[in-house]
Design a protein around this motif. Structure first.
Motif, short mmCIF file in Angstrom:
data_model
loop_
_atom_site.label_atom_id
_atom_site.label_comp_id
_atom_site.label_asym_id
_atom_site.label_seq_id
_atom_site.Cartn_x
_atom_site.Cartn_y
_atom_site.Cartn_z
N PHE A 479 53.57 -21.58 6.76
CA PHE A 479 53.51 -22.75 5.87
C PHE A 479 52.19 -22.70 5.11
CE2 PHE A 479 51.86 -23.96 10.01
CZ PHE A 479 50.64 -24.55 9.70
N PRO A 480 52.18 -23.23 3.87
CA PRO A 480 50.92 -23.22 3.09
C PRO A 480 49.94 -24.25 3.66
CG PRO A 480 52.62 -24.41 1.90
CD PRO A 480 53.28 -23.85 3.12
N PRO A 481 48.66 -24.13 3.35
CA PRO A 481 47.71 -25.14 3.83
C PRO A 481 48.06 -26.51 3.25
CG PRO A 481 46.69 -23.69 2.20
CD PRO A 481 48.01 -23.09 2.54
N PRO A 482 47.87 -27.60 4.01
CA PRO A 482 48.18 -28.94 3.50
C PRO A 482 47.42 -29.24 2.21
CG PRO A 482 47.75 -29.00 5.86
CD PRO A 482 47.42 -27.62 5.40
N LEU A 483 47.99 -30.14 1.42
CA LEU A 483 47.42 -30.47 0.11
C LEU A 483 45.96 -30.94 0.21
CD1 LEU A 483 47.97 -30.76 -2.94
CD2 LEU A 483 48.73 -33.11 -2.49
N PHE A 484 45.64 -31.70 1.26
CA PHE A 484 44.28 -32.19 1.44
C PHE A 484 43.29 -31.03 1.51
CE2 PHE A 484 40.80 -33.14 4.43
CZ PHE A 484 40.16 -34.15 3.72
N PHE A 485 43.65 -30.01 2.27
CA PHE A 485 42.76 -28.86 2.42
C PHE A 485 42.68 -28.06 1.12
CE2 PHE A 485 43.62 -29.92 6.78
CZ PHE A 485 42.43 -29.66 7.42
N GLN A 486 43.78 -27.97 0.41
CA GLN A 486 43.76 -27.27 -0.88
C GLN A 486 42.78 -27.93 -1.84
OE1 GLN A 486 47.63 -26.53 -2.57
NE2 GLN A 486 48.57 -26.03 -0.59
N ILE A 487 42.82 -29.27 -1.89
CA ILE A 487 41.93 -30.02 -2.79
C ILE A 487 40.47 -29.88 -2.33
CG2 ILE A 487 41.33 -32.33 -3.61
CD1 ILE A 487 44.35 -33.01 -3.39
N CYS A 488 40.26 -29.99 -1.01
CA CYS A 488 38.89 -29.87 -0.48
C CYS A 488 38.31 -28.49 -0.79
CB CYS A 488 38.87 -30.12 1.03
SG CYS A 488 38.93 -31.86 1.47
N TRP A 489 39.08 -27.44 -0.50
CA TRP A 489 38.60 -26.07 -0.73
C TRP A 489 38.25 -25.82 -2.19
CZ3 TRP A 489 42.85 -23.14 2.51
CH2 TRP A 489 42.55 -23.29 3.87
N ARG A 490 39.07 -26.35 -3.08
CA ARG A 490 38.90 -26.04 -4.51
C ARG A 490 37.85 -26.93 -5.17
NH1 ARG A 490 44.31 -26.10 -7.72
NH2 ARG A 490 42.88 -25.33 -9.32
#
Length: 625
Positions: A479-490
C-alpha cells in the motif's frame, strides 16, 4: 527462509545470509525501541522541560513529533528496508547525495564517542554502589566542603535554607553531597576546558569495560545484538516504574510534577524552545544518525515498517514523559525539603542523572540496592543506543567495500571501530572531560542533525521524485504511504526543519556549564564539529558531478543525481515491476543472457511491458552479480 529467498536458489540465499538478518521481527522492534529510548529520555528530556518552561515545552515537542519525528522515522525505516543497505549504500537512489550518508557516519561517530563516556560514568556509579552506605549520602567525606548539606542531615537542612540567599548570589543553590561527589570526586572538575589535568583512572577503566561489553554484544552483528535486546530494552521499564511509585509517595512530589506539567507560555515564543524540541526529537528518535536506515536494512523486504515506526515513536515519546514524572517528583521532594523553588535544585546536563537521582536514592530503604538497579538501568538504556551507533559505522564500512573478505572479517572491523572509539573517548575521562562532552553534545549532534534531515527529505522527495518513492513503498508494503505522510515528506517536514534552523541561528547563545562560560576557541571547535558532518554533503556532490559523464554542467548534474542501475531491492526475486528490466539493456547482461533464448525473450518482453514478471530480471541480476 530469510528475506523471501526461494528454495533451491542457493546463491541468493547465501547473499542474504552473509549480510545477516534479524532472527524475527520482535528483535527489530526491540532493537529500535532500545535505540530510540536511551539516556536522553532520562537525562535530556526532563532537563529540557526544566529549562524551557515545564509543560510549555510539551507543545512544541509533540508538534515536532507529529510533523517531523514520526514522518522522518518512517522515511528512514522504509528507505533502508527497501534497499537493504546501510547509510552509504542507500544513496544509489541519487549518488550525488551520498555525502548525506557520510555526514550521518560523522554524526554517529561523535555521538558514539561521548555517549559511551556517559555509560562509563553509569558503570562507575554502579560499581561504587556495591557498599553498605552510598558514598554521596553524608557530608563527612574528605572531598566535601563546609557548604555541603545533605537531605539526611536533619535540622541542618533548615539552616541551609536560611543561608541559601546569602550563599554565593551567582549560584543561588545549596551544595548537596551528591553534587560534591560528582564534581569534586568523580570528575575532579578542572577550572577550564583547556586545563585537561589528569586522566581519571576509574573512569578510564569503566570506559574500557563499556566498550568491551558493546563489542561482545555485537561480535556477530545483529544476530548477537538481537538476542541481547530482549533484556536491555525491557528491564529499564521495571526500574522506572519502581522509582515512579517511590517518587510520588514522597512529600512535595506533587509540587514538582505541577512544575513539570504547568505551562509557562511566555517561553513558547522563544525560538530556542522550538529548536530544543526539534533537536530532542532528532536526538531521541535517532533521525539523521544513520542508525534507523541500518537497522531497517536487516529486515525482510515486505516487513510492515509503517506499523513499526508508529509503535516505536509513540513508545519513545511516552517513555520520555514517564521519565519526566519520575525526575520531577524527586525534584519536588528535594525543593520541599529545602524550602526553595523547584528550578533551584536541579543541575544541568548529565549532572541531572548523576546528582538529582543519586541524592533521591539515599532516601530509599536499602538505598545501595536501588542505586545498583537504577544505574544498571542507565547502563542498559545507553547500551541499546550504543549498539546501533557502532553497528551503523560497521555496516556502512562493510557494505561500501562489499567484497567477500571484509564480510568474513566483519568481527575485526567491529573490533577496530570499538578500539578507535575507546581511544578517542580517553580525553573525555580527564578532569575537563565533562566540558568537552557537553561541547560535543551541544554542537556535534544538534544543528547538523537538522540540516542532514532536511537535505535527505529534499533529495528523496524532489531529486529522486516523490512519485517514484511512493511506488517503491507500495511495491514493498502493498500500500502507498498515507496521505498525511506524503504531505509531511513533501512540504511540512522540510519547511518546519528549515524555519527551526533559521530561528535557532538567530537566537543562538554560546554554551555554558553552570557558571563556567566557554572560551571563543572552544566554541569555534564546536562549530567545526557541527560543520564537519554537514560539509561532507557539498564536497561529495562536487566530486560526483566532476566524475560524472556529460559535456555540459547540466548533463553532469542529471547523471550525478540519476538513480544508479543497481538501486532497488537487493534480492533478485523482489526486483519486479519497473525494476524488472533494469539491467536488460546493459551489454554485460545481454552477453550473458544470450545463450538462454527463452530467458532473453522474456527479458525483452519485460522491457516492453513494465508489468512483466520477475523471472527474467532475477536471471539478469544473477548474471550481473
Amino acid at each position: 527462509l530469510q528475506n523471501g529467498t526461494v528454495p533451491g536458489e542457493r546463491g541468493k540465499q547465501d547473499k542474504s545470509v552473509k549480510r545477516g538478518n534479524w532472527g524475527n521481527q520482535i528483535e527489530f522492534v526491540l532493537t529500535s525501541v532500545g535505540y530510540a529510548v536511551g539516556l536522553g529520555n532520562v537525562w535530556r528530556f526532563p532537563y529540557l522541560c526544566y529549562r524551557n518552561g515545564g509543560g510549555a515545552f510539551m507543545f512544541p515537542y509533540f508538534i515536532m513529533l507529529v510533523f517531523c519525528g514520526i514522518p522522518l522515522f518512517f522515511m528512514e525505516l522504509s528507505f533502508g528496508q527497501f534497499a537493504s543497505q546501510g547509510c552509504l549504500g542507500v544513496w544509489r537512489v541519487s549518488p550525488m547525495f551520498k555525502g548525506v550518508g557520510y555526514g550521518m557516519m560523522v554524526v554517529s561517530t561523535y555521538i558514539g564517542i561521548y555517549y559511551n563516556v556517559v555509560i562509563c560514568i553509569a558503570f562507575y556509579y554502579f560499581f561504587v554502589s556495591m557498599t553498605r552506605v552510598l558514598p554521596w549520602t553524608y557530608c563527612s567525606n574528605p572531598w566535601n566542603t563546609p557548604d555541603c548539606v545533605g537531605v539526611l542531615d536533619g535540622n541542618l537542612s533548615s539552616r541551609a535554607a536560611l543561608n541559601l540567599t546569602q550563599l554565593l548570589n551567582t549560584t543561588q543553590k545549596r551544595t548537596s553531597p551528591s553534587e560534591e561527589y560528582w564534581r569534586r570526586y568523580v570528575l575532579n572538575l578542572s577550572d577550564d576546558i583547556g586545563n585537561l589535568g589528569e586522566v581519571r583512572l576509574p573512569l578510564l577503566g569503566c570506559l574500557g569495560v563499556s566498550w568491551v561489553v558493546v563489542f561482545l554484544c555485537l561480535i556477530k552483528g545483529v544476530k548477537s545484538s538481537g538476542k541481547v535486546v530482549y533484556f536491555t530494552a525491557t528491564f529499564p521499564y521495571v526500574v522506572l516504574t519502581i522509582l515512579f511509585v517511590r517518587g510520588i509517595t514522597l512529600e512535595g512530589a506533587l509540587t514538582g510534577i505541577m512544575y513539570y506539567l504547568t505551562p509557562q507560555w511566555d517561553k513558547i515564543l522563544n525560538a530556542k524552545v522550538w529548536g530544543d524540541a526539534a533537536s530532542q526529537i532528532f536526538y531521541s528518535l535517532g533521525c539523521a544518525w544513520g542508525g534507523l536506515i541500518t537497522m531497517a536494512s536487516y529486515n525482510k523486504f515486505n516487513n510492515n515498517c509503517y506499523r513499526d515506526s508508529i509503535i516505536i515513536s509513540i513508545t519513545n515519546c511516552a517513555t520520555s514523559v514517564y521519565a519526566g514524572f519520575v525526575i520531577f517528583s524527586i525534584l519536588g521532594f528535594m525543593a520541599n525539603h529545602l524550602g526553595v523553588d523547584v528550578s533551584k535544585v536541579a543541575d544541568h546536563g548529565p549532572g541531572l542523572a548523576f546528582v538529582a537521582y543519586p541524592e533521591a536514592l539515599t532516601l530509599l530503604p536499602i538505598s545501595p540496592l536501588w542505586s545498583i538497579l537504577f544505574f544498571f538501568m542507565l547502563i542498559l538504556l545507553g547500551l541499546g543506543t550504543q549498539f546501533c551507533l557502532l553497528e551503523t559505522l560497521v555496516t556502512a564500512i562493510v557494505d561500501e567495500v562489499g567484497n567477500e573478505w571484509i564480510i568474513r572479517k566483519k568481527t575485526f572491523v567491529t573490533l577496530g571501530v570499538a578500539v578507535a572509539g575507546f581511544l578517542l573517548g580517553v580525553p573525555l575521562t580527564t578532569q575537563a572531560g565533562i566540558y568537552w562532552l557537553l561541547l560535543m553534545d551541544n554542537y556535534a549532534a544538534s544543528f547538523s542533525l537538522v540540516v542532514i534531515s532536511c537535505i535527505m527529505c529534499v533529495a528523496i522527495m524532489y531529486i529522486y521524485g516523490h512519485r517514484n518513492y511512493f511506488k517503491d513503498i507500495e511495491m514493498m508494503l502493498g500500500f502507498p504511504p498515507p496521505l498525511f505522510f506524503q504531505i509531511c515528506w513533501r512540504f511540512i517536514s522540510p519547511a518546519i526543519i528549515f524555519f527551526i534552523l533559521v530561528f535557532t541561528v538567530i537566537q543562538y547563545r554560546p554554551i555554558s556549564y553552570n557558571e563556567y562560560v566557554y572560551p571563543t576557541w572552544a566554541i569555534s571547535i564546536g562549530f567545526l564539529m557541527a560543520l564537519s558532518s554537514v560539509i561532507c554533503i557539498p564536497i561529495y556532490a562536487i566530486y560526483k558531478v566532476c566524475r560524472s559523464e556529460g559535456d555540459t554542467l547540466l548533463e553532469r548534474l542529471k547523471n550525478a543525481t540519476k538513480a544508479s542501475k543497481d538501486w532497488g531491492p537487493a534480492l533478485p526475486e523482489h526486483r519486479s515491476g519497473r525494476y524488472a528490466p533494469a539491467f536488460s539493456p546493459s551489454t554485460e547482461s545481454h552477453l550473458e543472457v544470450q545463450p538462454l533464448q527463452p530467458e532473453k525473450g522474456q527479458s525483452e518482453a519485460a522491457a516492453a511491458s513494465p508489468m512483466q514478471g520477475s523471472n527474467g530480471s532475477a536471471h539478469s541480476q544473477d548474471s550481473r552479480l
